[in-house]
Design an enzyme around this catalytic site. Structure first.
Site, mmCIF file in Angstrom:
data_model
loop_
_atom_site.group_PDB
_atom_site.id
_atom_site.type_symbol
_atom_site.label_atom_id
_atom_site.label_comp_id
_atom_site.label_asym_id
_atom_site.label_seq_id
_atom_site.Cartn_x
_atom_site.Cartn_y
_atom_site.Cartn_z
ATOM 1 N N ARG A 101 -0.098 -9.511 -56.065
ATOM 2 C CA ARG A 101 -0.431 -11.048 -55.665
ATOM 3 C C ARG A 101 -1.159 -10.915 -54.410
ATOM 4 O O ARG A 101 -0.659 -10.317 -53.502
ATOM 5 C CB ARG A 101 0.633 -11.683 -55.709
ATOM 6 C CG ARG A 101 0.384 -12.926 -55.967
ATOM 7 C CD ARG A 101 0.974 -13.839 -56.934
ATOM 8 N NE ARG A 101 1.550 -13.531 -58.068
ATOM 9 C CZ ARG A 101 1.306 -14.310 -59.352
ATOM 10 N NH1 ARG A 101 0.477 -14.898 -59.660
ATOM 11 N NH2 ARG A 101 2.146 -13.908 -60.427
ATOM 12 N N ASN A 117 -0.700 -1.906 -47.097
ATOM 13 C CA ASN A 117 -0.977 -1.968 -48.597
ATOM 14 C C ASN A 117 -1.377 -0.520 -48.998
ATOM 15 O O ASN A 117 -2.132 0.136 -48.028
ATOM 16 C CB ASN A 117 -2.027 -2.792 -48.773
ATOM 17 C CG ASN A 117 -2.367 -2.955 -50.265
ATOM 18 O OD1 ASN A 117 -1.685 -2.958 -50.841
ATOM 19 N ND2 ASN A 117 -3.753 -2.820 -50.676
ATOM 20 N N HIS A 119 -3.437 1.425 -52.025
ATOM 21 C CA HIS A 119 -4.471 1.184 -52.923
ATOM 22 C C HIS A 119 -4.941 2.319 -53.934
ATOM 23 O O HIS A 119 -5.224 3.378 -53.083
ATOM 24 C CB HIS A 119 -5.697 0.474 -52.336
ATOM 25 C CG HIS A 119 -6.675 0.101 -53.332
ATOM 26 N ND1 HIS A 119 -6.536 -1.073 -54.356
ATOM 27 C CD2 HIS A 119 -7.931 0.479 -53.682
ATOM 28 C CE1 HIS A 119 -7.686 -1.184 -54.987
ATOM 29 N NE2 HIS A 119 -8.375 -0.249 -54.909
ATOM 30 N N ALA A 152 -7.044 -10.393 -44.549
ATOM 31 C CA ALA A 152 -7.075 -11.497 -45.250
ATOM 32 C C ALA A 152 -8.074 -11.444 -46.588
ATOM 33 O O ALA A 152 -7.961 -12.004 -47.538
ATOM 34 C CB ALA A 152 -7.608 -12.827 -44.511
HETATM 35 C C1 GRF Z 1 0.072 1.875 -57.101
HETATM 36 O O1 GRF Z 1 -1.060 2.774 -57.522
HETATM 37 C C2 GRF Z 1 -0.554 0.905 -56.100
HETATM 38 O O2 GRF Z 1 -1.608 1.150 -55.439
HETATM 39 C C3 GRF Z 1 -1.156 -0.158 -57.399
HETATM 40 O O3 GRF Z 1 -0.069 -0.036 -58.288
HETATM 41 C C4 GRF Z 1 0.453 0.998 -58.343
HETATM 42 C C5 GRF Z 1 2.291 0.831 -58.053
HETATM 43 O O4 GRF Z 1 2.844 1.680 -58.913
HETATM 44 N N1 GRF Z 1 -1.574 -1.451 -56.889
HETATM 45 P P1 GRF Z 1 4.338 1.625 -59.011
HETATM 46 O O5 GRF Z 1 4.803 0.115 -59.209
HETATM 47 O O6 GRF Z 1 4.951 2.101 -57.611
HETATM 48 O O7 GRF Z 1 4.834 2.570 -60.030
#
Ligand code: GRF
Length: 203
Positions: A101, A117, A119, A152
């Site tokens: 989110r 974060n 990614h 942001a």
């Molecule tokens: C990760 O690859 C994260 O970067 C992405 O969703 C995945 C999270 O997986 N946005 P989990 O919930 O830790 O298994």
């Protein structure tokens, strides 16, 4: 000879999840194994009910919370509630680990420079909710993962760590994402170790 007792100062983190929390589990394991000896997971929170990430945290004895997006009249109210809840733990860092989110200005201002974060792509390429799918669809031969300070924007902000992952000819979104997550976990743990060691040295 007097014994000098150096009190260990732990870095407090709140981890936000939306799904299975397998990356979070790697962090929990690292804390429990003493690999992140100066990291304290103050709480794990989610934006919806029934996530496995929250369940597994509770099973590990970690405090959990849900600020359910659906319970709020609009995004601003939800964002305010999430900000207040996270602030109540006085964390040094808030970690978005599969937190799907977008948080608003109030949250970003409250955790300016301390919201991290992960990614599953090599930012600034393939930001957004489908970083793995988009990289496959584009046909790049190398993708990867990024740990960064979130600002942001959507998956923007200063990059802390990044590592490439090769895309194999028969990769599916699932197989590629699983390989990326193995690297992502390692990078997240290394990042937390760096930050905690820096915080400890500063005390
Ligand atoms: C990760 O690859 C994260 O970067 C992405 O969703 C995945 C999270 O997986 N946005 P989990 O919930 O830790 O298994």
């Amino acid at each position: 000879m007097p014994v000098v007792n150096r009190r260990m100062v732990a870095m407090r983190i709140v981890v936000l999840v939306s799904g299975t929390g397998s990356n979070l589990q790697a962090v929990i394991d690292a804390v429990q194994a003493g690999e992140l000896r100066n990291v304290d997971i103050a709480a794990v929170g989610a934006d919806k009910k029934g996530t496995y990430g929250v369940q597994r945290s509770a099973e590990a004895g970690i405090e959990t919370f849900v600020v359910n997006f659906k319970d709020y009249a609009d995004r601003a109210e939800w964002n305010h509630a999430l900000t207040q809840k996270c602030l109540s733990y006085a964390p040094d860092y808030v970690i978005s680990s599969g937190f799907m989110r977008i948080v608003g200005e109030e949250f970003i201002n409250a955790f300016d420079g301390t919201y991290i974060n992960t990614h599953p792509a090599l930012l600034p390429s393939f930001p957004g909710a489908h970083g793995v799918r988009d990289a496959l669809a584009y046909g790049v031969k190398v993708t990867g993962c990024t740990v960064h300070i979130a600002d942001a924007g959507v998956d923007t902000g200063p990059i802390l760590r990044q590592e490439a992952v090769e895309i194999l000819p028969d990769d599916t979104e699932e197989s590629l994402h699983e390989r990326i997550k193995v690297v992502e976990r390692r990078l997240l743990i290394a990042t937390l170790r760096d930050l905690a060691n820096k915080a400890e040295a500063a005390h």
